[in-house]
Write a protein that holds these residues in place. Structure first.
Motif, PDB file in Angstrom:
ATOM      1  N   ARG A 121      -9.281   2.597   3.375  1.00 48.25           N
ATOM      2  CA  ARG A 121      -9.099   3.989   3.827  1.00 48.25           C
ATOM      3  C   ARG A 121      -9.029   4.048   5.352  1.00 48.25           C
ATOM      4  O   ARG A 121      -8.219   4.798   5.910  1.00 48.25           O
ATOM      5  N   ALA A 122      -9.872   3.265   6.018  1.00 49.70           N
ATOM      6  CA  ALA A 122      -9.848   3.255   7.487  1.00 49.70           C
ATOM      7  C   ALA A 122      -8.496   2.757   7.999  1.00 49.70           C
ATOM      8  O   ALA A 122      -7.961   3.292   8.977  1.00 49.70           O
ATOM      9  N   LEU A 123      -7.939   1.761   7.348  1.00 57.49           N
ATOM     10  CA  LEU A 123      -6.618   1.256   7.747  1.00 57.49           C
ATOM     11  C   LEU A 123      -5.535   2.304   7.496  1.00 57.49           C
ATOM     12  O   LEU A 123      -4.625   2.472   8.316  1.00 57.49           O
ATOM     13  N   LEU A 124      -5.638   3.007   6.389  1.00 56.58           N
ATOM     14  CA  LEU A 124      -4.659   4.049   6.093  1.00 56.58           C
ATOM     15  C   LEU A 124      -4.796   5.223   7.060  1.00 56.58           C
ATOM     16  O   LEU A 124      -3.796   5.771   7.528  1.00 56.58           O
ATOM     17  N   HIS A 142       0.167   8.347  -0.088  1.00 55.98           N
ATOM     18  CA  HIS A 142      -0.930   8.705  -0.997  1.00 55.98           C
ATOM     19  C   HIS A 142      -2.136   9.220  -0.221  1.00 55.98           C
ATOM     20  O   HIS A 142      -2.746  10.225  -0.588  1.00 55.98           O
ATOM     21  N   ARG A 143      -2.492   8.525   0.841  1.00 54.00           N
ATOM     22  CA  ARG A 143      -3.680   8.884   1.621  1.00 54.00           C
ATOM     23  C   ARG A 143      -3.525  10.263   2.274  1.00 54.00           C
ATOM     24  O   ARG A 143      -4.479  11.043   2.325  1.00 54.00           O
ATOM     25  N   TYR A 144      -2.343  10.571   2.767  1.00 47.12           N
ATOM     26  CA  TYR A 144      -2.108  11.891   3.370  1.00 47.12           C
ATOM     27  C   TYR A 144      -2.457  12.989   2.372  1.00 47.12           C
ATOM     28  O   TYR A 144      -3.202  13.921   2.676  1.00 47.12           O
ATOM     29  N   TYR A 145      -1.917  12.886   1.169  1.00 46.64           N
ATOM     30  CA  TYR A 145      -2.162  13.930   0.177  1.00 46.64           C
ATOM     31  C   TYR A 145      -3.620  13.936  -0.269  1.00 46.64           C
ATOM     32  O   TYR A 145      -4.190  15.001  -0.539  1.00 46.64           O
TER      33      TYR A 145
END
Length: 192
Positions: A10-13, A60-63
């Protein structure tokens, strides 16, 4: 590819979102992501198979980060009036605008999607799912019209958010709120 540390993923995203917003799609490299996330060089390449994989995962992470809290979701599913829809739409515009780097990153992803079928598929599916959910909630609200009203609000408010974030001196928060109110009032005509 490493999958054992979801927090690091998550931190990388999240770092990728920041890089996309700041440097654009061309600036999104594994090295740039590692630097933004303050992790050792080569970390991002251990988590993502290639750049396409990274771009899709960023989508995916944005949403994921835009999902409203339970109270907001419940308000959106409750019976609506035109005035309550103004409140709901104002919350949406404010929530998205608060995630400025996310919105700028998704614009970069949308441009990249014209060249990357997997990313285009993800974004198309995600927007279609959101629209379908919003249309279903709107129909359940008992307000008039339906699908076209939701889609027109989607177009109008997305462009308003775009202008608010890319041309911040064009409309201040008060003017933005007035424009949201006007859009809802003109698109949702309550029966007399």
């Amino acid at each position: 590819m490493v999958r054992a540390n979801p927090e690091r993923r998550r931190a990388l995203l999240d770092a990728s979102i920041e890089v996309l917003a700041r440097d654009g799609a061309r600036g999104l490299t594994f090295r740039a992501v590692d630097g933004e996330a303050a992790v050792p060089a080569g970390t991002a390449s251990n988590y993502f198979a290639n750049r396409d994989d990274l771009l899709v995962q960023v989508g995916h992470r944005y949403y994921e980060r835009l999902i409203p809290d339970a109270e907001v979701l419940a308000r959106g599913r409750a019976p609506q009036t035109r005035d309550s829809m103004i409140d709901v739409m104002t919350e949406v515009v404010e929530r998205v605008a608060r995630f400025r780097t996310g919105y700028l990153a998704i614009l970069e992803l949308r441009l990249e999607a014209t060249r990357r079928p997997a990313l285009q598929s993800l974004l198309t599916d995600r927007v279609r799912t959101d629209l379908d959910l919003n249309i279903a909630n709107y129909r359940a609200s008992g307000l008039p019209d339906g699908e076209n009203t939701v889609v027109l609000l989607y177009f109008a408010l997305n462009w308003l958010i775009l202008d608010r974030l890319t041309l911040p001196d064009l409309f201040d928060e008060q003017r933005t709120a007035e424009l949201v109110r006007t859009a809802v009032e003109r698109m949702i005509v309550e029966p007399v």
